[in-house]
Design a protein around this motif. Structure first.
Motif, short mmCIF file in Angstrom:
data_model
loop_
_atom_site.label_atom_id
_atom_site.label_comp_id
_atom_site.label_asym_id
_atom_site.label_seq_id
_atom_site.Cartn_x
_atom_site.Cartn_y
_atom_site.Cartn_z
N ARG A 180 45.71 36.31 34.61
CA ARG A 180 46.75 35.64 35.93
C ARG A 180 47.98 35.09 35.38
N LYS A 181 48.91 35.39 36.13
CA LYS A 181 50.32 34.84 35.95
C LYS A 181 50.75 33.89 36.75
N GLY A 182 50.18 33.79 37.96
CA GLY A 182 50.76 33.02 39.01
C GLY A 182 49.87 31.99 39.64
N GLU A 183 50.09 30.91 40.29
CA GLU A 183 49.40 29.94 40.92
C GLU A 183 48.81 30.36 42.06
N ARG A 184 49.39 31.00 43.00
CA ARG A 184 48.94 31.22 44.48
C ARG A 184 49.05 32.79 44.74
N ARG A 185 49.82 33.62 43.97
CA ARG A 185 49.95 35.04 44.36
C ARG A 185 50.42 35.93 42.96
N PHE A 186 49.59 37.03 42.80
CA PHE A 186 50.00 37.94 41.73
C PHE A 186 49.79 39.30 42.07
N ARG A 187 50.38 40.14 41.33
CA ARG A 187 50.12 41.50 41.58
C ARG A 187 49.70 42.36 40.26
N PHE A 198 46.95 39.69 45.35
CA PHE A 198 46.01 38.70 45.67
C PHE A 198 46.78 37.45 46.06
N GLU A 199 46.65 36.84 47.21
CA GLU A 199 47.46 35.80 47.60
C GLU A 199 46.65 34.45 48.12
N ARG A 200 46.89 33.33 47.77
CA ARG A 200 46.19 32.26 48.09
C ARG A 200 46.77 31.64 49.13
N THR A 201 46.45 32.01 50.54
CA THR A 201 47.23 31.28 51.78
C THR A 201 46.78 29.96 52.13
N LEU A 202 47.34 29.43 53.04
CA LEU A 202 47.04 28.15 53.46
C LEU A 202 45.45 28.01 53.88
N HIS A 203 44.78 28.80 54.23
CA HIS A 203 43.50 28.88 54.43
C HIS A 203 42.55 29.79 53.93
N GLY A 204 42.90 30.53 52.99
CA GLY A 204 41.87 31.78 52.26
C GLY A 204 42.80 32.42 51.25
N ASP A 209 56.60 31.90 51.09
CA ASP A 209 55.67 31.23 50.09
C ASP A 209 54.29 31.39 50.28
N ALA A 210 53.13 31.88 49.52
CA ALA A 210 51.96 32.12 49.88
C ALA A 210 51.17 31.07 50.74
N ALA A 211 51.69 29.85 50.00
CA ALA A 211 50.89 28.81 50.67
C ALA A 211 51.36 28.45 52.02
N GLU A 212 52.40 28.98 52.41
CA GLU A 212 52.78 28.95 54.04
C GLU A 212 52.35 29.71 54.85
N ILE A 213 51.69 30.88 54.37
CA ILE A 213 50.99 31.76 55.17
C ILE A 213 49.91 31.32 56.09
#
Length: 187
Positions: free
Chosen positions: A5-12, A27-33, A104-108
């Motif tokens: 794992r290289k990132g907190e909320r998004r990685f490729r 893989f992206e950790r968005t606002l709700h999932g 930003d993935a968290a804003e999706i």
């Protein structure tokens, strides 16, 4: 299989092979999932799944576990946006970026079913719908089709998918959103 794992909320991931085809996943950790998206070597979506209230690690682990056991799947160093070498019908420039990568993935908040790409030069929007991804969507949503439509699908799935593609072209044309026309693979 190895996943780092290289990132907190998004990685490729780097490229890997599934059913003999070259792929990569995001893989992206968005606002709700958590959103899982698999791309072909051109950067076009072939699979997408959204799990509400799911852990990024759990979703990525399950998905990557389905890749051939003997493959090592590694993450890229740092997240790199998905780009498609396609010509923009507006400015003539080459290079479209996946629209979700501009946030930003968290804003999706909402994940579009139909992937959208944006011209890096002028900002024109384009949709992408591969036959493979459309076939996956149809198979996963049989309940939205009538019994006659399902009979048509069983009789000739390729013709059924082609007809759906025609409807999609007309829908997006009415919204003045063009279709991605891949020039050559680079993502």
């Amino acid at each position: 299989m190895l996943v780092r794992r290289k990132g907190e909320r998004r990685f490729r991931t780097e490229y890997y092979y599934r059913n003999g085809k070259r792929r990569f996943a995001i893989f992206e950790r968005t606002l709700h999932g958590t959103l899982t998206t698999e791309f072909n070597e051109n950067g076009e979506v072939v699979y997408q799944d959204y799990k509400k209230d799911s852990s990024l690690d759990d979703v990525a682990g399950l998905y990557l576990g389905s890749v051939a056991e003997d493959q090592v799947v590694e993450l890229r160093d740092g997240y790199e946006m998905v780009r498609i070498d396609a010509e923009c019908g507006g400015c003539g420039g080459i290079g479209l970026v996946r629209e979700l990568d501009l946030k930003d993935a968290a804003e999706i908040r909402d994940v579009p079913v139909v992937p959208v790409y944006v011209c890096a030069g002028c900002g024109n929007r384009f949709y992408s719908m591969t036959d493979e991804y459309l076939g996956y969507l149809v198979g996963r949503n049989d309940g939205v089709f009538t019994s006659n439509e399902l009979s048509e699908k069983r009789a000739d799935e390729k013709a059924f998918i082609n007809e759906l593609q025609e409807y999609i072209v007309r829908f997006f044309a009415a919204k003045k959103i063009g279709k991605v026309r891949v020039a050559k693979g680079r993502c």
